[in-house]
Design a protein around this motif. Structure first.
Motif, short mmCIF file in Angstrom:
data_model
loop_
_atom_site.label_atom_id
_atom_site.label_comp_id
_atom_site.label_asym_id
_atom_site.label_seq_id
_atom_site.Cartn_x
_atom_site.Cartn_y
_atom_site.Cartn_z
N UNK A 1 -53.58 -0.14 8.04
CA UNK A 1 -53.25 0.21 6.66
C UNK A 1 -51.85 0.78 6.51
N UNK A 2 -51.35 1.44 7.55
CA UNK A 2 -50.07 2.14 7.45
C UNK A 2 -48.94 1.36 8.11
N UNK A 3 -47.76 1.47 7.50
CA UNK A 3 -46.53 0.93 8.09
C UNK A 3 -45.90 2.05 8.91
N UNK A 4 -45.71 1.81 10.19
CA UNK A 4 -45.24 2.85 11.10
C UNK A 4 -43.87 2.48 11.66
N UNK A 5 -42.91 3.40 11.51
CA UNK A 5 -41.59 3.28 12.13
C UNK A 5 -41.31 4.55 12.92
N UNK A 6 -41.01 4.40 14.19
CA UNK A 6 -40.65 5.54 15.03
C UNK A 6 -41.67 6.69 14.90
N UNK A 7 -42.94 6.30 14.95
CA UNK A 7 -44.07 7.24 14.91
C UNK A 7 -44.12 8.04 13.61
N UNK A 8 -43.60 7.44 12.55
CA UNK A 8 -43.70 8.06 11.23
C UNK A 8 -44.24 7.03 10.25
N UNK A 9 -45.07 7.49 9.33
CA UNK A 9 -45.74 6.61 8.38
C UNK A 9 -44.91 6.46 7.11
N UNK A 10 -44.76 5.21 6.67
CA UNK A 10 -44.08 4.92 5.40
C UNK A 10 -45.10 5.01 4.28
N UNK A 11 -44.80 5.79 3.25
CA UNK A 11 -45.74 5.97 2.15
C UNK A 11 -45.93 4.65 1.40
N UNK A 12 -47.14 4.40 0.91
CA UNK A 12 -47.43 3.13 0.22
C UNK A 12 -46.50 2.84 -0.95
N UNK A 13 -46.11 3.89 -1.72
CA UNK A 13 -45.26 3.61 -2.88
C UNK A 13 -43.89 3.10 -2.46
#
Length: 448
Positions: free
Chosen positions: A335-347
């Motif tokens: 469900x989540x987009x992950x970059x460098x172990x951080x989640x990108x918020x859906x909006x």
């Protein structure tokens, strides 16, 4: 003048940007119509002047007349001034003059500056503006000196210095205007390591975004980089390397581009075209002689463009990276987009998708309309021209000087939309969301 008009009309930041860029363009166009601006002493035709001023202010680089042979020194300096103002934003210069005169930067001015620099908050916005001015001056100075030294081997010293600084400023601002004559750009230096590497570095520094540059400068003290900077640097690196490799492979056997060059020349030529496609506009290979596969690759690179808060255009590297991340996440069932172990918020994913779809819609509509007005041009030339205009790149397959009057107006609108439109869209998307007091029941549709 712009400030007084804004205060009287009570304009919000997006409208202020649109008005500001419009006034600068029309002022520049007026100056280019003066007899002193052109070599023939007649001044530029009003439509060609409007086209040139828009291209310079929107740091695009598309030209209907050759810059080096058509304009006098006065006309060229007008274009260079428009490039500098358009690249950094007129509010950055307004802040500079306000600081010199020791005037306080008002809240409204900070809001407009925030919008102009495409920043998420006003915190440290004046400090960032100061850093931008200092960094720009130093980078253009160093680039200008290096190019002047190289051009001194080919031109008299005064001309070499003038050429060196003109091309340094033009390429740092990702504009792509040149003075080499006959629409040749920098093709004479395709295998020259000094010109290629210096200009490529100027383009990259101008295109990664000033917020990234600020973080890199402060890294010695902070020892940390934000997620934004990590995504920008990694995406930029991947695009440059992948673009260079693909152009090298696709054009290796092309007798009109890379084949006659040495191995170093082939690498340098591939590197330059990969970097400049990311909204710079100057070129060392004749774009019209490249294979269709290479041209399609360049169209994709132009559409992606540079990074947020930079002198470049396009949908931006972070938007592209977010969309790719969303695709990968869906393919992995996450469900989540992950970059460098951080989640990108859906909006943020929705914003990226919205910006990309609006940009794609503009490119497709303008391409369709130009296909009607430019009946003598091939479809790929029109698509290339429109993408280049919207992404404020400036590369062309040779169509620009042969555009019809209607075609010129359409490209002017496309360049303006590419420079101002995405900023305004991003600001509108960043506005406070209205609270929803109810939600509709869930529904299902079949996808794919």
């Amino acid at each position: 003048m712009i400030k007084k008009i804004v205060e009287k009309l009570h304009l919000d930041p997006p409208k202020t940007l649109v008005l500001g860029f419009s006034l600068i363009i029309f002022l520049g166009a007026l100056l280019l119509t003066l007899p002193v601006a052109t070599v023939d002493g007649l001044g530029l035709h009003w439509l060609d002047a409007l086209f040139t001023a828009t291209s310079a202010t929107c740091v695009t680089g598309l030209v209907v007349v050759d810059t080096g042979t058509t304009f006098t020194t006065f006309g060229q300096l007008v274009i260079l001034s428009l490039i500098q103002i358009g690249g950094l934003g007129f509010m950055t210069f307004a802040t500079f003059f306000a600081l010199i005169m020791r005037k306080k930067i008002s809240l409204r001015e900070r809001l407009i500056l925030q919008e102009s620099l495409n920043q998420m908050s006003m915190e440290g916005i004046v400090r960032l503006a100061k850093m931008i001015l200092v960094f720009t001056a130093l980078t253009e100075l160093i680039g200008g000196v290096l190019l002047s030294i190289r051009f001194a081997f080919d031109f008299p010293l005064p001309k070499a210095i003038y050429f060196g600084f003109f091309h340094a400023i033009s390429n740092f601002n990702n504009a792509g205007f040149d003075l080499m004559g006959e629409f040749s750009s920098l093709t004479a230096y395709v295998d020259d390591p000094v010109v290629t590497l210096v200009v490529c570095l100027l383009i990259i520094l101008g295109g990664i975004g000033f917020m990234v540059v600020s973080e890199l400068y402060d890294y010695r003290q902070t020892r940390r980089l934000s997620l934004h900077t990590k995504v920008v640097l990694s995406t930029t690196g991947i695009l440059v390397v992948a673009g260079t490799a693909l152009i090298f492979i696709l054009e290796y056997a092309n007798p009109k581009t890379l084949q006659p060059l040495s191995m170093m020349g082939k690498v340098l030529g591939s590197l330059y075209q990969s970097v400049t496609a990311r909204t710079a506009g100057s070129n060392t290979l004749n774009i019209g002689d490249m294979y269709q596969s290479s041209l399609f690759l360049i169209i994709l690179l132009m559409f992606i463009g540079a990074s947020p808060g930079s002198t470049g255009g396009g949908i931006k590297t972070t938007t592209f990276a977010t969309l790719i991340g969303a695709v990968v996440a869906q393919m992995k069932g996450k469900e989540d987009v992950i970059f460098f172990r951080q989640r990108i918020l859906p909006h943020m994913v929705y914003k990226s998708l919205t910006l990309t779809m609006i940009s794609l819609f503009i490119v497709l509509v303008m391409t369709m309309v130009l296909s009607i007005t430019e009946t003598s041009a091939r479809f790929e030339m029109i698509l290339f021209e429109v993408t280049s205009a919207f992404a404020t790149t400036g590369l062309s397959m040779g169509l620009t000087p042969h555009l019809t009057p209607i075609g010129k107006i359409l490209i002017v609108l496309t360049m303006f939309a590419g420079r101002v439109g995405p900023l305004t869209i991003a600001f509108a998307l960043a506005q406070r969301k209205q609270k929803e007091y109810f939600r509709y029941p869930k529904g299902k549709i079949t996808i794919g």
